[in-house]
Design a protein around this motif. Structure first.
Motif, PDB file in Angstrom:
ATOM      1  N   SER A 149      48.376  32.970  32.196  1.00  0.00           N
ATOM      2  CA  SER A 149      47.926  34.161  31.461  1.00  0.00           C
ATOM      3  C   SER A 149      46.771  34.875  32.168  1.00  0.00           C
ATOM      4  O   SER A 149      46.216  35.826  31.637  1.00  0.00           O
ATOM      5  CB  SER A 149      47.487  33.770  30.044  1.00  0.00           C
ATOM      6  N   LEU A 150      46.391  34.417  33.376  1.00  0.00           N
ATOM      7  CA  LEU A 150      45.253  35.027  34.064  1.00  0.00           C
ATOM      8  C   LEU A 150      45.629  36.371  34.665  1.00  0.00           C
ATOM      9  O   LEU A 150      46.672  36.522  35.297  1.00  0.00           O
ATOM     10  CB  LEU A 150      44.746  34.113  35.183  1.00  0.00           C
ATOM     11  N   LYS A 151      44.764  37.347  34.480  1.00  0.00           N
ATOM     12  CA  LYS A 151      44.956  38.662  35.074  1.00  0.00           C
ATOM     13  C   LYS A 151      43.622  39.389  35.050  1.00  0.00           C
ATOM     14  O   LYS A 151      42.641  38.890  34.491  1.00  0.00           O
ATOM     15  CB  LYS A 151      46.023  39.455  34.306  1.00  0.00           C
ATOM     16  N   GLY A 152      43.580  40.548  35.667  1.00  0.00           N
ATOM     17  CA  GLY A 152      42.354  41.339  35.649  1.00  0.00           C
ATOM     18  C   GLY A 152      41.675  41.388  37.001  1.00  0.00           C
ATOM     19  O   GLY A 152      41.967  40.626  37.915  1.00  0.00           O
ATOM     20  N   ASP A 153      40.734  42.326  37.134  1.00  0.00           N
ATOM     21  CA  ASP A 153      40.064  42.580  38.411  1.00  0.00           C
ATOM     22  C   ASP A 153      39.257  41.379  38.883  1.00  0.00           C
ATOM     23  O   ASP A 153      39.239  41.066  40.070  1.00  0.00           O
ATOM     24  CB  ASP A 153      39.146  43.804  38.285  1.00  0.00           C
ATOM     25  N   TRP A 154      38.565  40.727  37.942  1.00  0.00           N
ATOM     26  CA  TRP A 154      37.692  39.621  38.365  1.00  0.00           C
ATOM     27  C   TRP A 154      38.497  38.503  38.998  1.00  0.00           C
ATOM     28  O   TRP A 154      38.145  37.986  40.053  1.00  0.00           O
ATOM     29  CB  TRP A 154      36.911  39.086  37.157  1.00  0.00           C
ATOM     30  N   PHE A 155      39.597  38.134  38.362  1.00  0.00           N
ATOM     31  CA  PHE A 155      40.429  37.062  38.918  1.00  0.00           C
ATOM     32  C   PHE A 155      40.938  37.452  40.306  1.00  0.00           C
ATOM     33  O   PHE A 155      40.878  36.669  41.251  1.00  0.00           O
ATOM     34  CB  PHE A 155      41.599  36.777  37.987  1.00  0.00           C
ATOM     35  N   ALA A 156      41.414  38.691  40.425  1.00  0.00           N
ATOM     36  CA  ALA A 156      41.984  39.136  41.695  1.00  0.00           C
ATOM     37  C   ALA A 156      40.932  39.166  42.803  1.00  0.00           C
ATOM     38  O   ALA A 156      41.207  38.780  43.945  1.00  0.00           O
ATOM     39  CB  ALA A 156      42.602  40.522  41.527  1.00  0.00           C
ATOM     40  N   GLU A 157      39.728  39.603  42.479  1.00  0.00           N
ATOM     41  CA  GLU A 157      38.699  39.753  43.501  1.00  0.00           C
ATOM     42  C   GLU A 157      37.975  38.442  43.808  1.00  0.00           C
ATOM     43  O   GLU A 157      37.613  38.182  44.952  1.00  0.00           O
ATOM     44  CB  GLU A 157      37.669  40.811  43.052  1.00  0.00           C
ATOM     45  N   SER A 158      37.757  37.618  42.804  1.00  0.00           N
ATOM     46  CA  SER A 158      36.903  36.443  42.990  1.00  0.00           C
ATOM     47  C   SER A 158      37.655  35.131  43.187  1.00  0.00           C
ATOM     48  O   SER A 158      37.158  34.236  43.862  1.00  0.00           O
ATOM     49  CB  SER A 158      35.972  36.290  41.771  1.00  0.00           C
ATOM     50  N   LEU A 159      38.838  35.003  42.597  1.00  0.00           N
ATOM     51  CA  LEU A 159      39.479  33.691  42.545  1.00  0.00           C
ATOM     52  C   LEU A 159      40.840  33.590  43.202  1.00  0.00           C
ATOM     53  O   LEU A 159      41.345  32.494  43.395  1.00  0.00           O
ATOM     54  CB  LEU A 159      39.645  33.268  41.076  1.00  0.00           C
ATOM     55  N   LEU A 160      41.419  34.728  43.519  1.00  0.00           N
ATOM     56  CA  LEU A 160      42.810  34.702  43.958  1.00  0.00           C
ATOM     57  C   LEU A 160      42.995  33.874  45.231  1.00  0.00           C
ATOM     58  O   LEU A 160      43.921  33.060  45.337  1.00  0.00           O
ATOM     59  CB  LEU A 160      43.322  36.134  44.165  1.00  0.00           C
ATOM     60  N   GLU A 161      42.120  34.055  46.204  1.00  0.00           N
ATOM     61  CA  GLU A 161      42.244  33.311  47.461  1.00  0.00           C
ATOM     62  C   GLU A 161      42.160  31.811  47.215  1.00  0.00           C
ATOM     63  O   GLU A 161      42.956  31.031  47.744  1.00  0.00           O
ATOM     64  CB  GLU A 161      41.143  33.742  48.438  1.00  0.00           C
ATOM     65  N   GLU A 162      41.189  31.386  46.400  1.00  0.00           N
ATOM     66  CA  GLU A 162      41.028  29.952  46.128  1.00  0.00           C
ATOM     67  C   GLU A 162      42.201  29.411  45.310  1.00  0.00           C
ATOM     68  O   GLU A 162      42.630  28.266  45.494  1.00  0.00           O
ATOM     69  CB  GLU A 162      39.716  29.716  45.379  1.00  0.00           C
ATOM     70  N   THR A 163      42.730  30.238  44.415  1.00  0.00           N
ATOM     71  CA  THR A 163      43.898  29.825  43.622  1.00  0.00           C
ATOM     72  C   THR A 163      45.105  29.589  44.515  1.00  0.00           C
ATOM     73  O   THR A 163      45.818  28.593  44.376  1.00  0.00           O
ATOM     74  CB  THR A 163      44.226  30.889  42.558  1.00  0.00           C
ATOM     75  N   VAL A 164      45.336  30.519  45.447  1.00  0.00           N
ATOM     76  CA  VAL A 164      46.466  30.363  46.367  1.00  0.00           C
ATOM     77  C   VAL A 164      46.251  29.135  47.259  1.00  0.00           C
ATOM     78  O   VAL A 164      47.199  28.390  47.541  1.00  0.00           O
ATOM     79  CB  VAL A 164      46.658  31.641  47.211  1.00  0.00           C
ATOM     80  N   ALA A 165      45.004  28.912  47.687  1.00  0.00           N
ATOM     81  CA  ALA A 165      44.706  27.716  48.490  1.00  0.00           C
ATOM     82  C   ALA A 165      45.034  26.448  47.708  1.00  0.00           C
ATOM     83  O   ALA A 165      45.569  25.471  48.252  1.00  0.00           O
ATOM     84  CB  ALA A 165      43.245  27.727  48.915  1.00  0.00           C
ATOM     85  N   THR A 166      44.732  26.463  46.405  1.00  0.00           N
ATOM     86  CA  THR A 166      45.047  25.300  45.553  1.00  0.00           C
ATOM     87  C   THR A 166      46.566  25.125  45.430  1.00  0.00           C
ATOM     88  O   THR A 166      47.080  24.009  45.487  1.00  0.00           O
ATOM     89  CB  THR A 166      44.426  25.483  44.153  1.00  0.00           C
TER      90      THR A 166
END
Length: 832
Positions: free
Chosen positions: A492-509
């Motif tokens: 359910s995650l979405k929004g600018d903050w997730f895309a800018e701050s966490l997306l790279e680390e999420t994909v790495a995970t």
């Protein structure tokens, strides 16, 4: 029972004797026609009543209550009757003589008569049943679990014991009716492996039930909802049961099934169509708020204009009688219906306002969201809402509840948080999952935006809070070791903050856990990549590999979300022909049963990838299918309906241009004209700059055409024509100003533009591509932009695409550099 006989021979003989002597009195009870006669019998015979007669009395009383129209009122009268208390006391004193069947039945019937949960008889019966639990057969075990569920004991040690028994005896269970009850009641306590075993057992036993067993099918769907598993093979089979019994389904059943389907994101066009017809027939049958609100909530979002007006006018007449929960349900349905009935909106809002103090935090969020979505204006109501949310926030200690309260406050007009509330958020951050952390971040960003826009007084505390949110999210991602648990938080995650701050680390995970991608979760991981626009070739290659290896285990309904990221991100995996071929082949046998909506999206996604399977296209482009799709569009909200129509138009255009040999006609002229007549023709700053510079480069505004509509209604930013000597050709006095759409000036949209040019001339399309045309993480052109380039080239254009990152780069920071860039693109030369 043999064990009881061995331990208590005297009690057993007494029980047998009483069983033999109880038949005449039971016969008299059965002949009774109302509660009064039963109570008279109890008064006369209370000294000799056996446990079987007590059970019979409870049972007959319950049958009487089910026939009453004013159910709760009658139950209260029965419960408060002196002879019911006598019956209650007799059950307590005779509990030890009851056999297992009688014991559980008396517990069940006692609860149905609305006895309080903490009642001594209920407690004693539950305790005694616990002692006998191991010897209960599957039917008694399911009924007992239902009794515990009525007491909300889903997480109790006793329910855990029942789950353990079911696990041990699962192989020997052959009764799906009883098993389905148990599955629902133990679903909160079981492991992933046990869930899978229950799903497999249910599939094995499904054919043993009669096709009329709606309740069994509904419990199976509820179990899948509880464990958050959209297992299509079982959902399809249950859906078939519902469809075959639609004429016998009542309002309550249809309402529950629709709610379960919504939670599981399972779409059945046939069920919705038949449910709509059945519910529409019920509109005139209900004149009481309790039933009509259910009808309003179930039918409203999919009703046609006339039915909607009828529903709204009726609910308005009933509005004074609505309870707080009914008003909340109506408001939620009005949000789904996108209600513009200001009189009804105000009326329901006034009822909500009256009951506002009684709502829980999650209900306050629903109210806030609905009021904001419906553009409701009432300063007093919003002030009261804000006060309540702040008061809850100051005392709440549950992370998910705090995130709900903060989110609700952030979407209210003039949002703010004081220092105490910010400190409360900070205190719970270590306990939060990614969903709550993302909710907090989204809310804080709203506050920062509001402060900058209206107050210009950002204190820095909000920015520090964002930094802490970053820290805890990164920490949670780095510690994650289970892909399925991660997905529960990611979905359910979405929004600018997730895309800018966490997306790279999420994909790495996800890369780290990539080996856990399998046929069960492959569609979910694919949908994540689609949603985030992140091109990870590693993950996409893994998805393709899983599909190739485990195709037979993947349900055809999952093919669309699997294909979608490849289509959106314009990526062909290794063995792409084999991968897409096997996906299409897997769908072929389902073409006749897939929802029209899904077929259209599938066709468009494949067309984006330059795949045009003939069977799929013939299934879509025929009169019968298009008529079916039109009837489905009537059931969808306006935004989704428009999206489907646009995708069908784009698919029609792609087939006409790229596969003319299929001889599928173009039939979207009128639709496209209607859509482009609504277009305001707005342009951005970069397009304004390019237009002016193009005029200079080409020799004047008459040499460049802006906002051009091509045959088949592609819109391009700029067009120019060069003759065979690469000299610009003028358009004359009919040129179109920037930002305005042209009049249509051709009779047939099948005419190829390039064919009308002078010999040797070429038509050039210049497109400015903003960030939406590229993958989020790398400058890789996305599928729709790549497909548009192909189409323009087929129409005779030479296509020049100007990426935003080039136009706004340091290398093109001066006007002269940009002019040279345009000359190079158009003429193949630099400085003039």
């Amino acid at each position: 029972m043999l064990r009881l006989r061995a331990v208590c021979p005297f009690s057993w003989r007494a029980f047998q004797f009483r069983s033999c002597s109880c038949k005449p009195l039971i016969t008299e009870m059965i002949k009774c026609t109302d509660e009064g006669q039963i109570f008279d019998l109890i008064q006369k015979s209370k000294a000799v009543l056996s446990e079987k007669q007590v059970e019979c009395a409870f049972n007959i009383l319950w049958q009487f209550q089910k026939q009453k129209t004013s159910f709760l009122k009658n139950v209260e009268c029965v419960r408060d009757h002196p002879q019911f208390i006598t019956l209650h006391n007799l059950a307590t004193s005779q509990m030890e003589f009851m056999n297992d069947d009688t014991l559980v039945n008396v517990l069940y019937l006692t609860q149905q008569c609305a006895t309080e949960t903490h009642d001594l008889l209920v407690e004693a019966l539950v305790t005694e049943a616990w002692r006998r639990l191991e010897r209960f057969d599957i039917n008694m075990l399911s009924k007992f679990s239902f009794c515990l569920a009525n007491q909300h004991l889903y997480f109790s040690p006793l329910m855990g014991k029942i789950a353990d028994i079911v696990h041990r005896k699962l192989e020997t269970i052959e009764d799906l009716r009883s098993l389905s009850v148990l599955m629902v009641n133990i679903s909160s306590l079981i492991s992933q492996r046990f869930q899978d075993q229950l799903v497999n057992k249910t599939e094995h036993l499904f054919d043993t039930i009669d096709s009329s067993q709606v309740n069994v099918a509904r419990r199976i769907v509820k179990f899948l909802r509880n464990i958050k598993y959209s297992y299509y093979p079982l959902l399809e089979r249950c859906n078939t049961v519902f469809l075959s019994n639609m004429n016998h389904l009542d309002l309550d059943s249809i309402s529950k099934i629709l709610s379960l389907y919504h939670s599981l994101q399972f779409h059945s066009f046939e069920f919705i169509k038949m449910a709509k017809k059945r519910l529409t027939e019920m509109i005139s049958l209900f004149n009481h708020p309790h039933s009509f609100v259910k009808l309003f909530v179930a039918l409203g979002p999919m009703a046609g204009p006339e039915e909607k007006e009828q529903l709204k006018s009726t609910i308005l007449l009933m509005s004074e009688e609505l309870t707080s929960q009914q008003a909340l349900a109506v408001m939620g349905a009005m949000e789904e219906m996108e209600s513009r009935n200001s009189h009804l909106n105000k009326k329901i809002a006034s009822i909500l306002h009256k009951h506002l103090d009684n709502y829980k935090p999650i209900e306050l969020l629903k109210i806030t969201r609905a009021l904001v979505f419906l553009h409701f204006q009432n300063k007093e109501l919003f002030v009261k809402l804000r006060e309540l949310l702040h008061s809850y926030l100051k005392i709440s200690v549950i992370p998910s509840e705090i995130s709900i309260l903060v989110y609700a406050l952030s979407i209210l007009p003039s949002p703010y948080l004081d220092e105490v509330e910010i400190s409360r958020i900070e205190a719970v951050l270590p306990q939060c999952d990614l969903t709550d952390l993302n909710s907090f971040a989204t809310s804080v960003l709203r506050w920062i935006h509001y402060d900058r826009t209206y107050l210009d007084n950002t204190t820095g505390k909000q920015l520090k809070l964002l930094q802490k949110l970053d820290h805890y999210c990164l920490q949670r991602l780095q510690k994650c070791t289970n892909l399925n648990l991660l997905w529960e938080e990611l979905k359910s995650l979405k929004g600018d903050w997730f895309a800018e701050s966490l997306l790279e680390e999420t994909v790495a995970t996800l890369h780290r856990l990539m080996d856990e991608i399998n046929y069960k979760n492959v569609a979910e991981i694919a949908s994540f990549l689609s949603r985030t626009n992140y091109l990870s070739t590693l993950l996409l290659d893994r998805i393709a590999s899983v599909v190739l290896q485990q195709t037979e285990k993947i349900h055809p309904f999952a093919i669309l979300p699997i294909i979608l990221p490849f289509s959106i991100l314009n990526y062909d995996p290794p063995q792409s022909d084999e991968f897409f071929g096997i996906c299409v082949q897997h769908l072929n046998s389902y073409l006749s049963v897939l929802d029209p909506l899904m077929l259209v999206f599938l066709g468009f996604s494949l067309a984006t990838l330059e795949y045009f399977p003939e069977d799929l296209l013939q299934a879509i482009f025929n009169i019968k299918f298009l008529a079916k799709m039109d009837s489905q569009l009537e059931l969808l909200c306006s935004s989704l309906s428009m999206r489907v129509q646009l995708r069908l138009m784009e698919l029609n255009r792609a087939v006409c241009l790229e596969c003319p040999e299929y001889q599928i006609p173009w039939f979207h002229d009128r639709f496209c004209q209607q859509q482009y007549n609504k277009d305001t023709g707005s342009v951005n700053g970069a397009q304004q700059q390019i237009y002016k510079m193009l005029a200079e480069v080409l020799g004047g505004v008459n040499y460049v055409k802006a906002s051009v509509l091509t045959p088949y209604y592609h819109k391009i930013d700029f067009e120019c024509i060069l003759d065979k000597r690469k000299k610009p050709l003028p358009y004359g006095s009919n040129n179109i100003a920037l930002g305005k759409l042209p009049e249509m000036h051709w009779e047939s949209n099948t005419q190829i533009t390039g064919s009308t040019l002078p010999p040797g001339a070429e038509r050039i399309a210049l497109e400015f591509l903003d960030s939406r045309a590229f993958c989020r993480n790398i400058p890789h052109l996305k599928g729709k932009s790549a497909m548009k380039k192909r189409h323009l080239e087929i129409l005779g254009y030479r296509v020049i695409q100007i990426p935003h990152f080039e136009w706004n780069s340091m290398a093109l920071s001066t006007k002269e550099a940009r002019m040279d860039y345009l000359r190079e693109c158009i003429f193949g030369e630099g400085k003039s």
